[in-house]
Design a protein around this motif. Structure first.
Motif, PDB file in Angstrom:
ATOM      1  N   UNK A 324       0.704  -1.259  -0.367  1.00  0.00           N
ATOM      2  CA  UNK A 324      -0.106  -0.459  -0.343  1.00  0.00           C
ATOM      3  C   UNK A 324       1.276   1.604  -0.113  1.00  0.00           C
ATOM      4  N   UNK A 325       0.954   2.431  -0.880  1.00  0.00           N
ATOM      5  CA  UNK A 325       1.157   3.812  -0.232  1.00  0.00           C
ATOM      6  C   UNK A 325       1.385   4.474   0.874  1.00  0.00           C
ATOM      7  N   UNK A 326       1.886   4.657   1.327  1.00  0.00           N
ATOM      8  CA  UNK A 326       1.949   5.813   2.870  1.00  0.00           C
ATOM      9  C   UNK A 326       1.924   7.155   2.386  1.00  0.00           C
ATOM     10  N   UNK A 327       2.460   8.131   3.639  1.00  0.00           N
ATOM     11  CA  UNK A 327       1.867   9.100   3.115  1.00  0.00           C
ATOM     12  C   UNK A 327       2.650   9.401   2.590  1.00  0.00           C
ATOM     13  N   UNK A 328       3.909   9.214   1.903  1.00  0.00           N
ATOM     14  CA  UNK A 328       4.896   9.862   1.259  1.00  0.00           C
ATOM     15  C   UNK A 328       4.869   9.659  -0.162  1.00  0.00           C
ATOM     16  N   UNK A 329       3.807   8.769  -0.701  1.00  0.00           N
ATOM     17  CA  UNK A 329       3.280   8.142  -1.746  1.00  0.00           C
ATOM     18  C   UNK A 329       4.407   6.950  -2.257  1.00  0.00           C
ATOM     19  N   UNK A 330       4.945   6.653  -1.375  1.00  0.00           N
ATOM     20  CA  UNK A 330       6.410   5.298  -1.228  1.00  0.00           C
ATOM     21  C   UNK A 330       5.067   4.046  -1.311  1.00  0.00           C
ATOM     22  N   UNK A 331       5.151   3.604  -1.459  1.00  0.00           N
ATOM     23  CA  UNK A 331       4.429   1.802  -1.853  1.00  0.00           C
ATOM     24  C   UNK A 331       5.462   0.862  -0.097  1.00  0.00           C
ATOM     25  N   UNK A 332       4.292  -0.087   0.383  1.00  0.00           N
ATOM     26  CA  UNK A 332       5.145  -0.152   1.545  1.00  0.00           C
ATOM     27  C   UNK A 332       4.167  -1.003   1.107  1.00  0.00           C
ATOM     28  N   UNK A 333       5.081  -2.291   2.155  1.00  0.00           N
ATOM     29  CA  UNK A 333       5.083  -4.258   1.604  1.00  0.00           C
ATOM     30  C   UNK A 333       3.861  -4.237   2.626  1.00  0.00           C
ATOM     31  N   UNK A 334       3.001  -4.711   3.331  1.00  0.00           N
ATOM     32  CA  UNK A 334       2.193  -4.618   4.460  1.00  0.00           C
ATOM     33  C   UNK A 334       1.863  -6.476   4.693  1.00  0.00           C
ATOM     34  N   UNK A 335       1.489  -7.243   5.838  1.00  0.00           N
ATOM     35  CA  UNK A 335       1.405  -8.116   5.973  1.00  0.00           C
ATOM     36  C   UNK A 335       0.653  -8.767   7.714  1.00  0.00           C
ATOM     37  N   UNK A 336      -0.442  -9.804   7.266  1.00  0.00           N
ATOM     38  CA  UNK A 336      -0.414 -10.058   8.674  1.00  0.00           C
ATOM     39  C   UNK A 336       0.073 -10.664   9.550  1.00  0.00           C
ATOM     40  N   UNK A 337       0.009 -10.464  10.034  1.00  0.00           N
ATOM     41  CA  UNK A 337       1.215 -11.466  11.745  1.00  0.00           C
ATOM     42  C   UNK A 337       0.165 -12.266  12.932  1.00  0.00           C
ATOM     43  N   UNK A 338      -0.955 -12.465  12.608  1.00  0.00           N
ATOM     44  CA  UNK A 338      -1.583 -12.903  13.914  1.00  0.00           C
ATOM     45  C   UNK A 338      -1.713 -14.433  13.408  1.00  0.00           C
ATOM     46  N   UNK A 339      -1.960 -14.742  14.964  1.00  0.00           N
ATOM     47  CA  UNK A 339      -1.568 -16.521  14.556  1.00  0.00           C
ATOM     48  C   UNK A 339      -2.370 -17.438  13.853  1.00  0.00           C
ATOM     49  N   UNK A 340      -1.946 -18.907  12.981  1.00  0.00           N
ATOM     50  CA  UNK A 340      -2.590 -19.296  11.795  1.00  0.00           C
ATOM     51  C   UNK A 340      -3.578 -18.697  10.918  1.00  0.00           C
ATOM     52  N   UNK A 341      -3.138 -16.996  11.210  1.00  0.00           N
ATOM     53  CA  UNK A 341      -3.609 -16.135  10.008  1.00  0.00           C
ATOM     54  C   UNK A 341      -2.239 -15.451   8.984  1.00  0.00           C
ATOM     55  N   UNK A 342      -1.339 -15.920   9.148  1.00  0.00           N
ATOM     56  CA  UNK A 342      -0.393 -14.664   8.383  1.00  0.00           C
ATOM     57  C   UNK A 342      -0.242 -14.992   7.404  1.00  0.00           C
ATOM     58  N   UNK A 343       0.153 -13.338   6.782  1.00  0.00           N
ATOM     59  CA  UNK A 343       0.392 -13.078   5.363  1.00  0.00           C
ATOM     60  C   UNK A 343       1.511 -12.974   4.887  1.00  0.00           C
ATOM     61  N   UNK A 344       2.101 -13.103   3.741  1.00  0.00           N
ATOM     62  CA  UNK A 344       3.689 -12.904   2.942  1.00  0.00           C
ATOM     63  C   UNK A 344       2.715 -11.341   2.618  1.00  0.00           C
ATOM     64  N   UNK A 345       3.701  -9.750   2.813  1.00  0.00           N
ATOM     65  CA  UNK A 345       4.109  -8.769   2.412  1.00  0.00           C
ATOM     66  C   UNK A 345       4.654  -8.553   0.541  1.00  0.00           C
ATOM     67  N   UNK A 346       4.080  -7.365  -0.008  1.00  0.00           N
ATOM     68  CA  UNK A 346       4.542  -7.487  -1.217  1.00  0.00           C
ATOM     69  C   UNK A 346       4.021  -7.572  -1.691  1.00  0.00           C
TER      70      UNK A 346
END
Length: 425
Positions: A324-346
């Motif tokens: 997702x785009x941050x407040x500066x206009x830069x794309x930033x990988x994000x991911x969930x780290x919750x137990x049993x339901x993780x995702x991989x950013x980017x």
């Protein structure tokens, strides 16, 4: 056949809750990347099959808020959100695995890129289509392989929702089923249709012979007669008496199908009807079909187990924000780290690594690199315009090729790990 009916309200309220808050908070127009993937395959499955992509594209095309939709939403959202929806047109990009491809845990089978506000509201419709169609296709693929070239008839319309039945017929045909009994699927997707008759038709008549004669007179000698309303042995004798060796087929719907098929084959041959085929039906799944491999069966009719995904009615797919785009206009990988339901950013790219034509790895990476294997993601939507439609027969052919790429262990019906490991790099 395309429909002009809006798909916009085939969604979950929480999509509009997020939209409303993002519009109010000033983040709605930030660029975002969502991916569709399965954290794991349904229990017992060695691979999944992509289906429903073309239906997703049609849903995106008709995701419009007209007067009826907006009138309803006046009670649900605030004026700024309603104004945004009145002008809604998806203007982003969509990439995806082509229909008929296999997939594995972590495979990014669809990637949706665009403003957060545009991409987030597509979540429910995308998942509802792909979760259903991929589940049916995955079951149909296993059934087709188990049938070893014997034709399968899709006949599950009476065991599911009327619109789900049409989608299920399409997914089954994509994965190798020969025909469907669903006429709407035949109309919408050009699928070959077929059908026999029910026990009610036999019970309507004063005798089984009268019922068989009426069906033969109306449909010709190539018809399929249902022979287990009363005595199978007597029904086969009557059928051959009326149609001779030119009778097209008999259908068996009850009993120990393997044993009964052997007895019926022996009887047909002794009566000179050695060309008459035997079709079996009755709660068949891939395991039952495989168990009938040595029986003298010429075709299978599959209903309930197909349209319910043979025990896995959903493909367990999720739709997650990964970039997702941050407040500066830069794309930033994000991911969930919750137990049993993780995702991989980017944002991901995916490739199929082959050795001597056989798949050995599913490589998922955060950078494009065609040297890693066969690229799996194709562009389906560009700047809001549908660019990735293809004929259903192309997807059917692709699935046949995908099956040839699978290692032999993929076709095992016993529980086990995915046949092709997913490598993240």
């Amino acid at each position: 056949m395309q429909t002009s009916m809006s798909s916009a309200l085939l969604t979950d309220m929480y999509e509009l809750t997020m939209l409303r808050a993002a519009l109010a908070g000033g983040t709605a127009h930030r660029r975002a990347v969502f991916e569709v993937f399965a954290r794991r395959l349904p229990a017992g499955r060695r691979y999944g099959v992509v289906a429903g992509t073309d239906r997703v594209l049609s849903a995106i095309e008709t995701f419009r808020f007209g007067e009826p939709e907006l009138e309803f939403l006046e009670q649900v959202v605030d004026p700024p959100t309603l104004s945004f929806l009145a002008d809604f047109r998806f203007s982003g990009d969509v990439y995806g695995y082509r229909e008929g491809e296999t997939y594995y845990p972590g495979s990014p089978i669809m990637v949706v890129e665009g403003a957060f506000a545009e991409a987030v509201v597509l979540e429910t419709i995308v998942l509802s289509i792909l979760n259903h169609d991929c589940a049916i296709a995955s079951a149909a693929s296993r059934m087709t392989y188990a049938a070893k070239g014997r034709p399968l008839i899709e006949m599950g319309s009476r065991r599911t929702h009327e619109r789900a039945a049409v989608a299920a017929a399409r997914a089954a045909y994509l994965c190798g089923f020969a025909t469907t009994s669903n006429l709407q699927a035949g109309r919408e997707y050009g699928l070959p249709t077929a059908g026999t008759s029910a026990h009610a038709f036999t019970l309507l008549h004063d005798s089984e012979e009268a019922a068989f004669r009426a069906q033969i007179d109306a449909l010709g000698l190539s018809t399929t007669l249902l022979v287990d309303t009363y005595s199978v042995e007597e029904a086969v004798r009557t059928a051959v008496k009326l149609a001779g060796g030119d009778l097209g087929a008999v259908r068996i719907d009850s009993g120990d199908l393997g044993v009964v098929a052997i007895e019926v084959r022996r009887q047909l041959d002794s009566l000179g009807a050695d060309r008459t085929r035997i079709v079996v039906t009755g709660d068949l799944d891939e395991h039952a079909i495989a168990a009938l491999a040595a029986a003298p069966v010429d075709g299978y009719g599959v209903g309930t187990k197909l349209v319910t995904g043979s025990g896995a009615p959903t493909a367990n797919l999720v739709y997650k924000l990964v970039d997702r785009e941050d407040s500066t206009g830069t794309m930033k990988p994000v991911a969930k780290t919750s137990v049993g339901k993780p995702s991989r950013g980017g944002r991901k790219w995916a490739y199929r690594s082959l050795s001597d034509g056989i798949a050995v790895e599913e490589i998922v990476t955060n950078r494009p690199d065609d040297s890693l294997g066969r690229p799996l993601l194709a562009q389906l939507v560009r700047d809001g315009e549908i660019v990735g439609r293809e004929p259903l027969d192309d997807a059917r052919s692709r699935h046949q090729q995908s099956m040839r790429e699978l290692p032999q262990i993929a076709h095992s019906l016993s529980p086990g790990d995915p046949a092709v490991p997913t490598i993240f790099s």
